[in-house]
Structures are given as structure tokens and as C-alpha cells.
Design a protein around this motif. Structure first.
Motif, PDB file in Angstrom:
ATOM      1  N   UNK A   9       0.832  -1.198   0.000  1.00  0.00           N
ATOM      2  CA  UNK A   9       0.000   0.000   0.000  1.00  0.00           C
ATOM      3  C   UNK A   9       0.870   1.253   0.000  1.00  0.00           C
ATOM      4  N   UNK A  10       0.223   2.378  -0.231  1.00  0.00           N
ATOM      5  CA  UNK A  10       0.915   3.666  -0.264  1.00  0.00           C
ATOM      6  C   UNK A  10       1.687   3.901   1.044  1.00  0.00           C
ATOM      7  N   UNK A 131       3.997  -0.257   9.961  1.00  0.00           N
ATOM      8  CA  UNK A 131       2.855   0.017  10.845  1.00  0.00           C
ATOM      9  C   UNK A 131       1.975   1.108  10.230  1.00  0.00           C
ATOM     10  N   UNK A 132       0.671   1.094  10.535  1.00  0.00           N
ATOM     11  CA  UNK A 132      -0.220   2.140  10.016  1.00  0.00           C
ATOM     12  C   UNK A 132       0.256   3.548  10.409  1.00  0.00           C
ATOM     13  N   UNK A 138       4.793   8.818   6.827  1.00  0.00           N
ATOM     14  CA  UNK A 138       5.589   8.918   5.586  1.00  0.00           C
ATOM     15  C   UNK A 138       4.820   9.651   4.495  1.00  0.00           C
ATOM     16  N   UNK A 139       3.562   9.259   4.303  1.00  0.00           N
ATOM     17  CA  UNK A 139       2.796   9.848   3.191  1.00  0.00           C
ATOM     18  C   UNK A 139       2.536  11.326   3.443  1.00  0.00           C
ATOM     19  N   UNK A 140       2.146  11.675   4.671  1.00  0.00           N
ATOM     20  CA  UNK A 140       1.833  13.070   4.967  1.00  0.00           C
ATOM     21  C   UNK A 140       3.091  13.940   4.931  1.00  0.00           C
ATOM     22  N   UNK A 141       4.251  13.339   5.216  1.00  0.00           N
ATOM     23  CA  UNK A 141       5.513  14.086   5.181  1.00  0.00           C
ATOM     24  C   UNK A 141       5.895  14.493   3.755  1.00  0.00           C
ATOM     25  N   UNK A 142       5.338  13.795   2.748  1.00  0.00           N
ATOM     26  CA  UNK A 142       5.654  14.167   1.356  1.00  0.00           C
ATOM     27  C   UNK A 142       5.090  15.535   1.018  1.00  0.00           C
ATOM     28  N   UNK A 143       4.053  15.950   1.765  1.00  0.00           N
ATOM     29  CA  UNK A 143       3.458  17.266   1.544  1.00  0.00           C
ATOM     30  C   UNK A 143       2.598  17.364   0.297  1.00  0.00           C
ATOM     31  N   UNK A 144       2.254  16.207  -0.302  1.00  0.00           N
ATOM     32  CA  UNK A 144       1.463  16.252  -1.542  1.00  0.00           C
ATOM     33  C   UNK A 144       0.029  15.795  -1.284  1.00  0.00           C
ATOM     34  N   UNK A 145      -0.282  15.485  -0.025  1.00  0.00           N
ATOM     35  CA  UNK A 145      -1.569  14.869   0.227  1.00  0.00           C
ATOM     36  C   UNK A 145      -2.060  15.195   1.629  1.00  0.00           C
TER      37      UNK A 145
END
Length: 199
Positions: A9-10, A131-132, A138-145
Motif C-alpha cells: 500500500x501507499x 505500521x499504520x 511517511x505519506x503526509x511528510x511528502x506534503x502532496x496529500x
């Protein structure tokens, strides 16, 4: 030649894991990158013909295309009918080159492996997981979402627990690169002893 399907998953660390497989000398086919290439070349005229106004300077504008098809199942199907045969051809070319190079194992990096029935086309499935909490971070740290968009994407993907259950191998990316490298070495040692099982 054995085919490993790599999925996750993402935000699970799949792209990093794919790079580490490549670093270990394994040819890796990146389905997303292949779609990007098609959107910048071969597929663009057919997509423009089907969805006028979705290309800019001969390349598909992904955000315009996404806005056109995202809520329209018929449009998504039409897009798949354009792109999937071209993707199939690019995958066959990858296989032919890997066979010519006598690669014992190749990796297909396919984000939606289970969602598209792709596990039938590979000999073993490697699921990348963490882990969730770490996934969200990680995803939120990309700053694109934002959180809402992330939740929508996660809701569409096969749940991580389900993926782990269906995997032949699970790579845990929670503890940095070295443990992942060790897990990859172990997978490669085991996979060469496995029978081919793709249909």
C-alpha cells in the motif's frame, strides 16, 4: 526465470524496496514508470482522441486525465483498454531482455497487484509493509496529500493485513534499509528453490 510480484500500500516503502532489489542485481519492471512513459509518448495520441483536452504538448496531463475519468467507471474502462495492451507489450519486452541476460529472477513492481488479479501472473508475491502509524507519517511528510485524500486511497487498496496473508514473503520496512537488504537477500536465496506457479 522466476517472476516476483512486488506490492504494498501507499507509504509502505515499496519504491525503496524495489530500488534495493535492483541494487541486488535483479531486473525490476516498474508498472507506474511504464505508464508514465506511455503517457509521455505512445499512448498520448489515443488518449487525446478518447478524452479531448487531456494532453498538453503531446503528453498526457495526468491531473486533467484524472479529473476526467476518476468518477466515471466507463471512462476508466476505456482508458484501460487503451493503456493495458501497450503496458503488456512493454512488459513482454522487459521479460525478453531479462531472459536474454539470463536473469534467474525478475521483479514486477505493481502497486495494485491483488486488485488487478496480478498474483496469477507471478510465481511469488512480496508484500512491503510497515505500521499504520509509520505509513501515515511517511505519506503526509511528502506534503502532496492531506489526511482525507490518504484515507480515500487506503480505502481503495486491499487492506494491508489481507495483503500480508496472501503474500509469500513480507518485507517489513519499519527499521531502516539494512534489515530490508537482509530480507531481500533471504528472499532471493529462497525463491530460486521455488517451482514456477504462474498460470
Amino acid at each position: 526465470m522466476l517472476i516476483l510480484g512486488l506490492t504494498g500500500s501507499i507509504g509502505m516503502g515499496k519504491s525503496t524496496t524495489a530500488k534495493l532489489f535492483a541494487e541486488a542485481g535483479v531486473p525490476v519492471y516498474d508498472a507506474d514508470a511504464a505508464v508514465h512513459q506511455l503517457y509521455e509518448g505512445e499512448a498520448a495520441p489515443a488518449i487525446e482522441a478518447a478524452f479531448p483536452g487531456t494532453t498538453v504538448n503531446g503528453k498526457v496531463d495526468r491531473s486533467k486525465l484524472s479529473a476526467r475519468v476518476v468518477h466515471d467507471p466507463a471512462a476508466i474502462k476505456q482508458l484501460e483498454q487503451i493503456v493495458h495492451p501497450m503496458l503488456g507489450a512493454s512488459r513482454q519486452k522487459f521479460f525478453a531482455e531479462a531472459e536474454a541476460a539470463k536473469a534467474p529472477v525478475v521483479v514486477l513492481d505493481i502497486p495494485l497487484l491483488f486488485e488487478t488479479g496480478g498474483e496469477k501472473r507471478v510465481d511469488a508475491v512480496v508484500v512491503v509493509s510497515t505500521s499504520p502509524e509509520l505509513q501515515r507519517e511517511r505519506v503526509l511528510a511528502r506534503g502532496t496529500m492531506d489526511e482525507a485524500k490518504l484515507d480515500a486511497i487506503i480505502a481503495k487498496q486491499t487492506p494491508d493485513a489481507e495483503k500480508r496473508k496472501r503474500a509469500d514473503f513480507v518485507v517489513d520496512t519499519s527499521h531502516g534499509l539494512e534489515p530490508v537488504r537482509a530480507q531481500i537477500a533471504q528472499i532471493l536465496a529462497e525463491v530460486v528453490k521455488m517451482p514456477q506457479r504462474r498460470t
